[in-house]
Motif scaffolding. Structure first.
Motif, mmCIF file in Angstrom:
data_model
loop_
_atom_site.group_PDB
_atom_site.id
_atom_site.type_symbol
_atom_site.label_atom_id
_atom_site.label_comp_id
_atom_site.label_asym_id
_atom_site.label_seq_id
_atom_site.Cartn_x
_atom_site.Cartn_y
_atom_site.Cartn_z
ATOM 1 N N UNK A 209 0.932 -15.618 9.340
ATOM 2 C CA UNK A 209 0.573 -15.441 7.937
ATOM 3 C C UNK A 209 0.351 -13.953 7.674
ATOM 4 N N UNK A 210 0.931 -13.470 6.590
ATOM 5 C CA UNK A 210 0.885 -12.039 6.276
ATOM 6 C C UNK A 210 -0.366 -11.706 5.474
ATOM 7 N N UNK A 211 -1.102 -10.719 5.963
ATOM 8 C CA UNK A 211 -2.201 -10.097 5.234
ATOM 9 C C UNK A 211 -1.671 -8.748 4.771
ATOM 10 N N UNK A 212 -1.543 -8.558 3.466
ATOM 11 C CA UNK A 212 -0.748 -7.460 2.908
ATOM 12 C C UNK A 212 -1.608 -6.435 2.181
ATOM 13 N N UNK A 213 -1.364 -5.160 2.498
ATOM 14 C CA UNK A 213 -1.948 -4.045 1.744
ATOM 15 C C UNK A 213 -0.806 -3.165 1.262
ATOM 16 N N UNK A 214 -0.884 -2.700 0.015
ATOM 17 C CA UNK A 214 0.076 -1.727 -0.490
ATOM 18 C C UNK A 214 -0.689 -0.690 -1.298
ATOM 19 N N UNK A 215 -0.346 0.563 -1.082
ATOM 20 C CA UNK A 215 -1.025 1.642 -1.797
ATOM 21 C C UNK A 215 -0.917 2.937 -1.036
ATOM 22 N N UNK A 216 -1.531 3.964 -1.567
ATOM 23 C CA UNK A 216 -1.536 5.253 -0.883
ATOM 24 C C UNK A 216 -2.384 5.167 0.381
ATOM 25 N N UNK A 217 -1.963 5.893 1.394
ATOM 26 C CA UNK A 217 -2.723 5.930 2.638
ATOM 27 C C UNK A 217 -3.596 7.178 2.623
ATOM 28 N N UNK A 218 -4.726 7.041 1.952
ATOM 29 C CA UNK A 218 -5.743 8.082 1.888
ATOM 30 C C UNK A 218 -7.079 7.428 2.210
ATOM 31 N N UNK A 219 -8.041 8.222 2.595
ATOM 32 C CA UNK A 219 -9.295 7.668 3.094
ATOM 33 C C UNK A 219 -9.989 6.759 2.086
ATOM 34 N N UNK A 220 -9.961 7.161 0.780
ATOM 35 C CA UNK A 220 -10.732 6.393 -0.195
ATOM 36 C C UNK A 220 -10.187 4.988 -0.430
ATOM 37 N N UNK A 221 -8.938 4.714 0.027
ATOM 38 C CA UNK A 221 -8.375 3.369 -0.152
ATOM 39 C C UNK A 221 -8.883 2.388 0.905
ATOM 40 N N UNK A 222 -9.568 2.884 1.941
ATOM 41 C CA UNK A 222 -10.281 2.000 2.858
ATOM 42 C C UNK A 222 -9.436 1.213 3.848
ATOM 43 N N UNK A 223 -8.203 1.641 4.117
ATOM 44 C CA UNK A 223 -7.365 0.894 5.070
ATOM 45 C C UNK A 223 -7.998 0.906 6.461
ATOM 46 N N UNK A 224 -8.736 1.958 6.775
ATOM 47 C CA UNK A 224 -9.431 2.026 8.068
ATOM 48 C C UNK A 224 -10.443 0.892 8.213
#
Length: 417
Positions: A209-224
Motif C-alpha cells: 500500500x502506497x503512502x504518498x507525499x508530494x511537495x517541495x523537499x525543504x525542512x518546513x515540509x516535515x518529510x523528515x
C-alpha cells in the motif's frame, strides 16, 4: 476592470505553489469579467507574450548581471518587470489597480502604485519570519523588511488562511481591517488526467500500500518527520511503501536519513513528477501525507482531497483549517513521528474509515474551495479597493496632477512659430 498582476512564478516556471495559484486565480478572474495582464519571469520554451485562458501574459528576461545575494537579484528582476510595465502603460492607457504576489515583486508594485497613482493590493503567501521560525540572519531580516514594506504600501492584504492572517498581523503589526482571508482553491477536473506511461508496479509491489507525499523537499515540509515515523508504520504494517515525490535542497539530507535508518529500500524518492503522474500516484495511494512544520495554507491537501485520496496532515497552519479531524481527514501532532504513524496506520488498517473520509473530503472541496467562488471574492475586493481609492484624497491629487501634466504636454507639443 483592467488589472495589472505581478508574480515571479507562472507556469511553466514553477518553484513552489505560487505558480499554480496565480494560474488558477487569473483564469477564474477572467470568467468574472476582469481583464488581467500578468507580468512575470521568462521560462524556457514559453513565449514572451501570449494569452492563456483569456489572461494576457508577458514574460520578461531578468538581467544576467552578478548579484551579491538573492535580494539583489530580486531588485534587478523588478527593474526588468518595470520596463515591460511602462511599455504596457503607454500601449493600453492604464490599469485600475496592481495586484502583487509576495515580496519578490514589491519594488515594481510600489513603483507602479506611486507612478501611475493606482491602488496596490498584495497577497502574502508566506513570511520569512514564519519560514525560519524567526529572523536569524541579515538576509532574512532584509526580506522581512521588504515584506513589511509591501504590506504597508498595500491598500489591502490578502492571506490564504486565518493562520496566515494572524501571522501577518503579528509580524508586521497591521491593523485588523487591512488584512482579509481568501483561501486557495482547487480545480477538481484537473485530476482526471493520468499518466499513460506509468504503471503502479513501477513504484510498489501489488501487495504493498502506497503512502504518498508530494511537495517541495525543504525542512518546513516535515518529510523528515515522515521518515522518523516509517519504522513504526512498517512494524505494524509491513506492506507499506513510502513514495516521496518532489525535489528541493533538502533531498540529499532526506536520502541520507533514510540510509542511516536502514529503511531506504522501503522509500521511493521519485524526484520531479508532472501533473499526470502525480494524479496517477494519488489514485494508487492508500494515504496522502503532509507532515508540514510550517504551512501557510496547504494546497497539496486540497489537491489530494480533490483527487479522492484520504489525507493525514499535521495540525498546523492552513492544514489545520482545511482538514476536520475524523470528518474529512486525520490530523497528527506537529513534528511528532509517533502521532503521525498512528494516524497513517488508522487508515491503512481501516479501509472503511478511509473511504468515508475520502468521500466527505471530496464533497467539501467541491462545495467550498472552487476557483469560481474564490475569484468572485477577489474581484469583489478589487471593486472595493478601486472605489475606496477613487474617494480618497490620494486619488484626487492624482487626478489634479494628471490634468496639469496633460496641459504641460499639450503646451510643449505645440508646433513652433
Amino acid at each position: 476592470m483592467r488589472v495589472l498582476m505581478l508574480s515571479w512564478e507562472y507556469p511553466p516556471k514553477s518553484v513552489g505553489g505560487l505558480a499554480q495559484h496565480v494560474y488558477d486565480l487569473t483564469r477564474a478572474l477572467v470568467k468574472q469579467g476582469v481583464e488581467v495582464h500578468l507580468v512575470t519571469l521568462a521560462a524556457a520554451g514559453a513565449p514572451a507574450e501570449e494569452v492563456v485562458h483569456g489572461v494576457h501574459v508577458y514574460r520578461v528576461e531578468p538581467y544576467h548581471l552578478s548579484a551579491h545575494n538573492f535580494a539583489h537579484w530580486a531588485t534587478q528582476m523588478n527593474i526588468a518587470l518595470l520596463e515591460k510595465i511602462i511599455y504596457l502603460q503607454q500601449k493600453m492607457g492604464g490599469f485600475a489597480l496592481v495586484h502583487a504576489h509576495d515580496w519578490l515583486v514589491a519594488f515594481a508594485a510600489r513603483a507602479v502604485k506611486h507612478a501611475l497613482r493606482i491602488p496596490l493590493l498584495a497577497t502574502i503567501h508566506a513570511t520569512e519570519y514564519g519560514r525560519n521560525y524567526g529572523l536569524h540572519t541579515d538576509m532574512q531580516r532584509q526580506i522581512s523588511d521588504i515584506e513589511w514594506w509591501l504590506c504597508f504600501e498595500a491598500w489591502k492584504v490578502i492571506c490564504c488562511s486565518h493562520y496566515m492572517r494572524g501571522e501577518v498581523r503579528h509580524v508586521f503589526q497591521l491593523p485588523e481591517d487591512k488584512v482579509m482571508v481568501i483561501p486557495n482553491g482547487v480545480d477538481v477536473s484537473s485530476f482526471s488526467t493520468v499518466s499513460a506511461q506509468a504503471r503502479r508496479e513501477h513504484y510498489a509491489a501489488p501487495d504493498e500500500k502506497i503512502v504518498f507525499y508530494v511537495g517541495r523537499l525543504v525542512r518546513e515540509k516535515g518529510v523528515q518527520v515522515l521518515l522518523d515515523a516509517a519504522p513504526q508504520i512498517l512494524r505494524h504494517y509491513p506492506q507499506a511503501k513510502l513514495v516521496i515525490a518532489g525535489r528541493g535542497p533538502y533531498e540529499g539530507t532526506l536520502r541520507y536519513q533514510a540510509e542511516q535508518m536502514g529503511i531506504a529500500h522501503r522509500i521511493y524518492f521519485t524526484g520531479y513528477i508532472d501533473d499526470a503522474l502525480r494524479n496517477s500516484l494519488y489514485k494508487w495511494a492508500s494515504v496522502a501525507v503532509f507532515p508540514s512544520l510550517y504551512e501557510p495554507f496547504g494546497i497539496v491537501a486540497l489537491e489530494a482531497m480533490a483527487a479522492g485520496t484520504p489525507v493525514v496532515v499535521s495540525d498546523t497552519g492552513g492544514l489545520a483549517e482545511i482538514v476536520r479531524h475524523g470528518v474529512d481527514g486525520l490530523k497528527a501532532y506537529t513534528g511528532n513521528p509517533s502521532s503521525l504513524a498512528d494516524m497513517i496506520l488508522q487508515l491503512l488498517h481501516n479501509p472503511q474509515l478511509a473511504e468515508s473520509l475520502r468521500q466527505t473530503a471530496y464533497r467539501r472541496v467541491v462545495e467550498h474551495f472552487s476557483w469560481s467562488q474564490i475569484a468572485a471574492r477577489t474581484a469583489d475586493v478589487y471593486r472595493q479597493v478601486v472605489e475606496a481609492g477613487r474617494r480618497s484624497a490620494w486619488y484626487a491629487f492624482a487626478e489634479r496632477s494628471s490634468g496639469f501634466l496633460e496641459k504641460v504636454t499639450r503646451f510643449w507639443s505645440r508646433p513652433a512659430i
